[in-house]
Design a protein around this motif. Sequence first.
Motif, PDB file in Angstrom:
ATOM      1  N   SER A  93       0.845  -1.193   0.000  1.00 49.94           N
ATOM      2  CA  SER A  93       0.000   0.000   0.000  1.00 49.94           C
ATOM      3  C   SER A  93       0.879   1.240   0.000  1.00 49.94           C
ATOM      4  CB  SER A  93      -0.893   0.031   1.248  1.00 49.94           C
ATOM      5  OG  SER A  93      -1.737  -1.087   1.266  1.00 49.94           O
ATOM      6  N   TYR A  94       0.361   2.294  -0.597  1.00 50.04           N
ATOM      7  CA  TYR A  94       1.094   3.557  -0.606  1.00 50.04           C
ATOM      8  C   TYR A  94       0.120   4.707  -0.783  1.00 50.04           C
ATOM      9  CZ  TYR A  94       0.733   3.594  -5.754  1.00 50.04           C
ATOM     10  OH  TYR A  94       0.272   3.607  -7.042  1.00 50.04           O
ATOM     11  N   VAL A  95       0.603   5.908  -0.511  1.00 48.30           N
ATOM     12  CA  VAL A  95      -0.171   7.129  -0.722  1.00 48.30           C
ATOM     13  C   VAL A  95       0.134   7.598  -2.140  1.00 48.30           C
ATOM     14  CG1 VAL A  95      -0.523   9.516  -0.007  1.00 48.30           C
ATOM     15  CG2 VAL A  95      -0.141   7.739   1.717  1.00 48.30           C
ATOM     16  N   PHE A  96      -0.875   7.616  -2.996  1.00 41.79           N
ATOM     17  CA  PHE A  96      -0.677   7.981  -4.394  1.00 41.79           C
ATOM     18  C   PHE A  96      -0.281   9.443  -4.538  1.00 41.79           C
ATOM     19  CE2 PHE A  96      -2.300   9.538  -8.502  1.00 41.79           C
ATOM     20  CZ  PHE A  96      -1.545   8.732  -9.342  1.00 41.79           C
ATOM     21  N   ASP A  97      -1.002  10.318  -3.864  1.00 46.78           N
ATOM     22  CA  ASP A  97      -0.733  11.754  -3.953  1.00 46.78           C
ATOM     23  C   ASP A  97      -0.638  12.295  -2.531  1.00 46.78           C
ATOM     24  OD1 ASP A  97      -0.784  14.521  -4.222  1.00 46.78           O
ATOM     25  OD2 ASP A  97      -2.374  14.541  -5.715  1.00 46.78           O
ATOM     26  N   ASP A 102      -4.844   9.514  -0.020  1.00 43.68           N
ATOM     27  CA  ASP A 102      -5.631   8.291  -0.062  1.00 43.68           C
ATOM     28  C   ASP A 102      -4.695   7.114  -0.253  1.00 43.68           C
ATOM     29  OD1 ASP A 102      -8.092   9.624   0.136  1.00 43.68           O
ATOM     30  OD2 ASP A 102      -8.197   9.917  -2.037  1.00 43.68           O
ATOM     31  N   MET A 103      -4.933   6.060   0.512  1.00 36.51           N
ATOM     32  CA  MET A 103      -4.112   4.860   0.382  1.00 36.51           C
ATOM     33  C   MET A 103      -4.529   4.084  -0.864  1.00 36.51           C
ATOM     34  SD  MET A 103      -1.907   4.819   2.775  1.00 36.51           S
ATOM     35  CE  MET A 103      -1.301   3.166   2.809  1.00 36.51           C
ATOM     36  N   VAL A 104      -3.551   3.555  -1.556  1.00 40.67           N
ATOM     37  CA  VAL A 104      -3.757   2.761  -2.759  1.00 40.67           C
ATOM     38  C   VAL A 104      -3.044   1.432  -2.549  1.00 40.67           C
ATOM     39  CG1 VAL A 104      -3.282   2.644  -5.240  1.00 40.67           C
ATOM     40  CG2 VAL A 104      -3.828   4.843  -4.191  1.00 40.67           C
TER      41      VAL A 104
END
Length: 192
Positions: A93-97, A102-104
């Motif tokens: 998981s990561y933060v897109f922006d 928002d977690m992606v």
Amino acid sequence: MSSETEDFAQSVADSFSSFLLALREIAREGDVGPAISLLLLEISQISLAGARLGAQRDFEPREQYQPDVGPESDLDELRMRLAAMLDNLDTYSYVFDPYVPDMVESQLSDDLTSIASDLETGLRHYRQGDVPEALWWWQFSYVSSWGNLAGVTLNALLSVVAHDRLDTEFSGEDEEVAAANEMLDEGETLST
């Protein structure tokens, strides 16, 4: 095109060619142990090339539409090998922006393959002698796609290395501490 720009393009092409060769070899070997460290190194190297592209003036394509350089390489086998090798490390998981946090959820195998596809497209332009289009494509795709993916995959791979190295309990001094405590206890018994 200046000789300085041609030299820069050659350097970038060499870096991206090296990445693609290494990625295929890592997937072929299928040994996750050394693969994580090697992927960390390879992603770091293309990130440097990408940052150099991002720091350049904007490259402009010669035509409004991207010239046809033939069919894209089929990278499904590469993606499947990476997914099998990475197994339970593949999904992360990561933060897109960071400005809209928002977690992606994503897969390393998908992201590495997507990066490979972007780099390979530019290499096809480069190898056909269309250096301006290659530079434009690599710069555009760095800013719009693979640069972010390289950053988040780098972070995910570094996280795997950090957990591997830092999540272990260190017990090397336990015996020495116990022996020292025993000697101190004996010393107190003798003095009383």
